[in-house]
Design a protein around this motif. Structure first.
Motif, PDB file in Angstrom:
ATOM      1  N   LYS A   1     -32.331 -73.752 -22.177  1.00  0.00           N
ATOM      2  CA  LYS A   1     -33.635 -74.045 -22.766  1.00  0.00           C
ATOM      3  C   LYS A   1     -33.577 -73.902 -24.288  1.00  0.00           C
ATOM      4  O   LYS A   1     -34.114 -74.727 -25.021  1.00  0.00           O
ATOM      5  CB  LYS A   1     -34.699 -73.117 -22.181  1.00  0.00           C
ATOM      6  CG  LYS A   1     -36.117 -73.512 -22.535  1.00  0.00           C
ATOM      7  CD  LYS A   1     -37.109 -72.577 -21.857  1.00  0.00           C
ATOM      8  CE  LYS A   1     -38.117 -73.363 -21.088  1.00  0.00           C
ATOM      9  NZ  LYS A   1     -39.162 -72.519 -20.499  1.00  0.00           N
ATOM     10  N   LEU A   2     -32.909 -72.848 -24.756  1.00  0.00           N
ATOM     11  CA  LEU A   2     -32.743 -72.645 -26.195  1.00  0.00           C
ATOM     12  C   LEU A   2     -32.020 -73.828 -26.815  1.00  0.00           C
ATOM     13  O   LEU A   2     -32.479 -74.395 -27.812  1.00  0.00           O
ATOM     14  CB  LEU A   2     -31.979 -71.344 -26.461  1.00  0.00           C
ATOM     15  CG  LEU A   2     -31.511 -71.127 -27.907  1.00  0.00           C
ATOM     16  CD1 LEU A   2     -32.696 -70.980 -28.845  1.00  0.00           C
ATOM     17  CD2 LEU A   2     -30.598 -69.909 -27.989  1.00  0.00           C
ATOM     18  N   GLU A   3     -30.896 -74.203 -26.250  1.00  0.00           N
ATOM     19  CA  GLU A   3     -30.081 -75.288 -26.820  1.00  0.00           C
ATOM     20  C   GLU A   3     -30.831 -76.619 -26.815  1.00  0.00           C
ATOM     21  O   GLU A   3     -30.811 -77.343 -27.806  1.00  0.00           O
ATOM     22  CB  GLU A   3     -28.748 -75.414 -26.081  1.00  0.00           C
ATOM     23  CG  GLU A   3     -27.835 -74.211 -26.230  1.00  0.00           C
ATOM     24  CD  GLU A   3     -27.564 -73.807 -27.682  1.00  0.00           C
ATOM     25  OE1 GLU A   3     -27.391 -74.688 -28.546  1.00  0.00           O
ATOM     26  OE2 GLU A   3     -27.555 -72.586 -27.950  1.00  0.00           O
ATOM     27  N   ALA A   4     -31.496 -76.938 -25.715  1.00  0.00           N
ATOM     28  CA  ALA A   4     -32.224 -78.210 -25.622  1.00  0.00           C
ATOM     29  C   ALA A   4     -33.404 -78.243 -26.595  1.00  0.00           C
ATOM     30  O   ALA A   4     -33.582 -79.217 -27.344  1.00  0.00           O
ATOM     31  CB  ALA A   4     -32.715 -78.435 -24.190  1.00  0.00           C
ATOM     32  N   SER A   5     -34.184 -77.179 -26.610  1.00  0.00           N
ATOM     33  CA  SER A   5     -35.342 -77.121 -27.512  1.00  0.00           C
ATOM     34  C   SER A   5     -34.887 -77.187 -28.955  1.00  0.00           C
ATOM     35  O   SER A   5     -35.482 -77.902 -29.773  1.00  0.00           O
ATOM     36  CB  SER A   5     -36.131 -75.826 -27.284  1.00  0.00           C
ATOM     37  OG  SER A   5     -36.602 -75.742 -25.987  1.00  0.00           O
ATOM     38  N   TRP A   6     -33.861 -76.423 -29.275  1.00  0.00           N
ATOM     39  CA  TRP A   6     -33.360 -76.390 -30.635  1.00  0.00           C
ATOM     40  C   TRP A   6     -32.842 -77.758 -31.072  1.00  0.00           C
ATOM     41  O   TRP A   6     -33.144 -78.229 -32.165  1.00  0.00           O
ATOM     42  CB  TRP A   6     -32.262 -75.331 -30.808  1.00  0.00           C
ATOM     43  CG  TRP A   6     -31.649 -75.454 -32.160  1.00  0.00           C
ATOM     44  CD1 TRP A   6     -30.425 -75.953 -32.474  1.00  0.00           C
ATOM     45  CD2 TRP A   6     -32.284 -75.145 -33.408  1.00  0.00           C
ATOM     46  NE1 TRP A   6     -30.253 -75.966 -33.839  1.00  0.00           N
ATOM     47  CE2 TRP A   6     -31.379 -75.471 -34.431  1.00  0.00           C
ATOM     48  CE3 TRP A   6     -33.533 -74.633 -33.747  1.00  0.00           C
ATOM     49  CZ2 TRP A   6     -31.678 -75.294 -35.772  1.00  0.00           C
ATOM     50  CZ3 TRP A   6     -33.827 -74.455 -35.086  1.00  0.00           C
ATOM     51  CH2 TRP A   6     -32.917 -74.780 -36.081  1.00  0.00           C
ATOM     52  N   THR A   7     -32.057 -78.416 -30.213  1.00  0.00           N
ATOM     53  CA  THR A   7     -31.471 -79.716 -30.549  1.00  0.00           C
ATOM     54  C   THR A   7     -32.556 -80.727 -30.882  1.00  0.00           C
ATOM     55  O   THR A   7     -32.488 -81.418 -31.908  1.00  0.00           O
ATOM     56  CB  THR A   7     -30.599 -80.230 -29.379  1.00  0.00           C
ATOM     57  OG1 THR A   7     -29.547 -79.287 -29.157  1.00  0.00           O
ATOM     58  CG2 THR A   7     -30.009 -81.595 -29.677  1.00  0.00           C
ATOM     59  N   VAL A   8     -33.575 -80.803 -30.044  1.00  0.00           N
ATOM     60  CA  VAL A   8     -34.655 -81.767 -30.275  1.00  0.00           C
ATOM     61  C   VAL A   8     -35.448 -81.394 -31.529  1.00  0.00           C
ATOM     62  O   VAL A   8     -35.764 -82.240 -32.362  1.00  0.00           O
ATOM     63  CB  VAL A   8     -35.575 -81.863 -29.036  1.00  0.00           C
ATOM     64  CG1 VAL A   8     -36.810 -82.695 -29.327  1.00  0.00           C
ATOM     65  CG2 VAL A   8     -34.799 -82.437 -27.853  1.00  0.00           C
ATOM     66  N   PHE A   9     -35.760 -80.112 -31.685  1.00  0.00           N
ATOM     67  CA  PHE A   9     -36.504 -79.669 -32.873  1.00  0.00           C
ATOM     68  C   PHE A   9     -35.723 -79.996 -34.138  1.00  0.00           C
ATOM     69  O   PHE A   9     -36.272 -80.600 -35.068  1.00  0.00           O
ATOM     70  CB  PHE A   9     -36.801 -78.174 -32.801  1.00  0.00           C
ATOM     71  CG  PHE A   9     -37.391 -77.647 -34.086  1.00  0.00           C
ATOM     72  CD1 PHE A   9     -38.716 -77.850 -34.370  1.00  0.00           C
ATOM     73  CD2 PHE A   9     -36.593 -77.005 -35.030  1.00  0.00           C
ATOM     74  CE1 PHE A   9     -39.267 -77.415 -35.568  1.00  0.00           C
ATOM     75  CE2 PHE A   9     -37.112 -76.557 -36.220  1.00  0.00           C
ATOM     76  CZ  PHE A   9     -38.459 -76.760 -36.495  1.00  0.00           C
ATOM     77  N   TRP A  10     -34.471 -79.596 -34.197  1.00  0.00           N
ATOM     78  CA  TRP A  10     -33.689 -79.779 -35.420  1.00  0.00           C
ATOM     79  C   TRP A  10     -33.513 -81.256 -35.740  1.00  0.00           C
ATOM     80  O   TRP A  10     -33.605 -81.668 -36.903  1.00  0.00           O
ATOM     81  CB  TRP A  10     -32.333 -79.059 -35.343  1.00  0.00           C
ATOM     82  CG  TRP A  10     -31.602 -79.214 -36.635  1.00  0.00           C
ATOM     83  CD1 TRP A  10     -30.458 -79.942 -36.853  1.00  0.00           C
ATOM     84  CD2 TRP A  10     -31.996 -78.701 -37.901  1.00  0.00           C
ATOM     85  NE1 TRP A  10     -30.121 -79.894 -38.182  1.00  0.00           N
ATOM     86  CE2 TRP A  10     -31.045 -79.125 -38.855  1.00  0.00           C
ATOM     87  CE3 TRP A  10     -33.056 -77.906 -38.345  1.00  0.00           C
ATOM     88  CZ2 TRP A  10     -31.138 -78.806 -40.205  1.00  0.00           C
ATOM     89  CZ3 TRP A  10     -33.134 -77.585 -39.674  1.00  0.00           C
ATOM     90  CH2 TRP A  10     -32.188 -78.026 -40.590  1.00  0.00           C
ATOM     91  N   ARG A  11     -33.289 -82.078 -34.731  1.00  0.00           N
ATOM     92  CA  ARG A  11     -33.150 -83.529 -34.940  1.00  0.00           C
ATOM     93  C   ARG A  11     -34.422 -84.086 -35.575  1.00  0.00           C
ATOM     94  O   ARG A  11     -34.362 -84.990 -36.413  1.00  0.00           O
ATOM     95  CB  ARG A  11     -32.881 -84.205 -33.602  1.00  0.00           C
ATOM     96  CG  ARG A  11     -32.334 -85.604 -33.735  1.00  0.00           C
ATOM     97  CD  ARG A  11     -32.014 -86.223 -32.379  1.00  0.00           C
ATOM     98  NE  ARG A  11     -30.986 -85.475 -31.679  1.00  0.00           N
ATOM     99  CZ  ARG A  11     -30.944 -85.300 -30.375  1.00  0.00           C
ATOM    100  NH1 ARG A  11     -31.858 -85.837 -29.585  1.00  0.00           N
ATOM    101  NH2 ARG A  11     -29.972 -84.615 -29.810  1.00  0.00           N
TER     102      ARG A  11
END
Length: 193
Positions: A178-188
């Protein structure tokens, strides 16, 4: 000194058993005093609970303020991701913050208004700090955004998602995913990629 020992014991029992399941008798026994001695230091169970809650809130706030004071305005990717890791670490390892997290989601009904005020207070303080950091990053042109409020709220949504997983989840892999997916979309969404 005794009041701190009482609060430590209360923290343990409130965290494990919740407000309703923790008794002043258990807390007194843990400290090695009689139940009535608690009333020398606290007005009652509600007062003790709210003081333990306030201490936990201050621990969370000071941990976050220390983190924000250390970060620079040129590396938001590292700093924001580091903040998410800090949140996970704090709430997994610090008993006060485990208590704070549980009580902010599951407050005793008769104290919910007082707890809500504490939660809103810390949320507003963290939001203001984040908004200032996002404005610095926008001004330095290291992230893309028109106004600081938008990435601030989006980032707080990621934080809230992680907090929910910490409260309801019991699976390290799911938390990490969840951290990795949320972070990836947010940062993009805010980076210059």
């Amino acid at each position: 000194m005794k009041s701190n020992e009482i609060k430590e014991a209360a923290l343990k029992y409130f965290t494990i058993h919740g407000y309703e399941g923790a008794s002043l008798s258990q807390i007194a026994e843990e400290v090695g005093i009689k139940k009535q001695s608690i009333y020398t230091h606290f007005k009652g169970k509600d007062d003790l609970f709210l003081q333990v809650l306030h201490d936990a809130k201050e621990t969370e706030l000071s941990s976050k303020l220390q983190y924000f004071n250390k970060i620079d305005s040129q590396n938001p990717e590292k700093d924001l991701y580091g903040f998410l890791k800090l949140v996970i670490d704090l709430f997994q390892k610090n008993e006060q913050l485990k208590f704070w997290l549980r009580m902010s989601f599951f407050p005793p009904a008769h104290l919910s208004k007082a707890i809500e005020e504490e939660v809103i207070d810390i949320e507003e303080k963290v939001q203001a700090i984040l908004e200032s950091k996002f404005q610095d990053w926008i001004d330095a042109e290291v992230i893309v955004s028109d106004v600081a409020k938008t990435p601030t709220f989006a980032f707080l949504g990621v934080v809230d998602s992680i907090m929910l997983e910490l409260v309801y989840g019991n699976d390290e892999k799911r938390l990490k995913d969840k951290l990795e997916a949320s972070w990836t979309v947010f940062w993009r969404g805010i980076s210059h990629q």
